[in-house]
Design an enzyme around this catalytic site. Sequence first.
Site, PDB file in Angstrom:
ATOM      1  CG  ASP A  67      -7.500  -3.195   3.780  1.00 25.69           C
ATOM      2  OD1 ASP A  67      -8.475  -2.914   4.486  1.00 25.69           O
ATOM      3  OD2 ASP A  67      -7.379  -2.820   2.606  1.00 25.69           O
ATOM      4  CE  LYS A 114       1.984 -18.197   2.167  1.00 30.24           C
ATOM      5  NZ  LYS A 114       1.268 -19.368   2.656  1.00 30.24           N
ATOM      6  CG  ASP A 150      -1.497 -19.564   4.358  1.00 24.37           C
ATOM      7  OD1 ASP A 150      -0.830 -19.212   5.344  1.00 24.37           O
ATOM      8  OD2 ASP A 150      -1.042 -20.303   3.470  1.00 24.37           O
ATOM      9  CE1 TYR A 170      -3.261  -2.792   0.199  1.00 28.57           C
ATOM     10  CE2 TYR A 170      -4.365  -1.459   1.849  1.00 28.57           C
ATOM     11  CZ  TYR A 170      -4.358  -2.544   0.987  1.00 28.57           C
ATOM     12  OH  TYR A 170      -5.453  -3.360   0.933  1.00 28.57           O
TER      13      TYR A 170
END
Length: 360
Positions: free
Chosen positions: A248, A191, A224, A124
């Site tokens: 987000d 991740k 995940d 972002y």
Amino acid sequence: MAHKVTLIPGDGIGPEVAAAARLVLDAADVGIEWIERSAGSSALESRGDLLPEETLDAIRSCRVALKGPITTPVGTGFRSINVALRQGLDLFAAVRLARSLPGVATRHEGVDLVIVRENTEDLYQGIEYERGSPEAEALREKLEALGGFEVRADAGITLKPISVSGTDRIVRFAFEYARANHRHKVTVGHKANVMRYSDGLFLSTATEDAAHYPDVEWEEIQIDHLSSRLARRPTDFDVLLLPNLYGDIISDLCAGLVGGLGLIPGANIGWEYAVFEPVHGSAPDIAGQGLANPMAMILSGAMMLRHLGERPTAETVEWAVDEVLRRGEVRTPDLGGSASTTEVAEAVAMAVTAWEASPS
Ligand code: NAD
């Protein structure tokens, strides 16, 4: 007046929920002087600028703002005003609260989550090159030369920078928040197995910093796996610490866990300024019809009161929201009711006034 606050109504349902929050906070009577300024489409129409300098100046002068959502037109070349605001005022920490509310039926009970999201870096940050642009072409060539990376000629490119300094401050913020708010555990989502040098750095910095907070339990989990565990057993978690993009997405997931976007308040906090706003967007599909649930905006106002040092009044406003939901008589359609935005705000304001008039 005890506090000066910049009020930015925003776009879509923003003006409706902003008026609702103002009604309730004025009923709470802590002496707020509202300095109303525009941003978004309304600012573009009236000032020719999506984020006028006078709006930024007002926030800098008040140090605190309550803001409605702003529409970001997709694919038109406009950068998100929210992202510009967060970067311009260095509001590096987003805090969102997702807790089960009385009388709101959901799959899980007893959910009480705090999402702490890094707000200025990651995908972002806005470092992007359009497909086919000379910059994208130059970057493709550079990547090929640097590491033999082959990026397709028809690819658009968005970069994901995550720094030690940017991570360090959000990690410390999350642990300090946990301490100050009697939270017992911080869970870091990432991740790092795939993005070793961005998420990997987020994780290694968090691991180092966590050692300074032996009194707060911490754990790390792949994003995940975190999503799946949140959907199954959200009560396993307390404070979630996440890089920008995951924060987000997980915020909206957590909103779904406790009854929807109309119920989740939030804050964007930096060392100098703080902007409080609901997690939901401008909801153009229901704008101007009195259908918007104002609770998220009202609860964002309560977070602001706490930030301003008005803790007892913040608790009164939160109690009043709970009380109106518990009674279940005055609700917006997203919660199965037929009341308007204003009727809900009036019910909460009446509960606030009744509480304050009651003998202590
Ligand atoms: P959205 O949150 O506006 O709406 C998603 C769904 O939730 C819609 O069906 C909407 O009707 C419903 N909803 C949202 N808030 C509600 C409320 N208070 N009461 C009842 N129902 C509610 O998300 P979107 O449609 O993806 O985004 C619309 C616009 O808002 C986009 O331009 C987006 O960029 C912007 N946006 C702004 C902010 C912000 O200013 N902080 C945050 C998110 C999205």
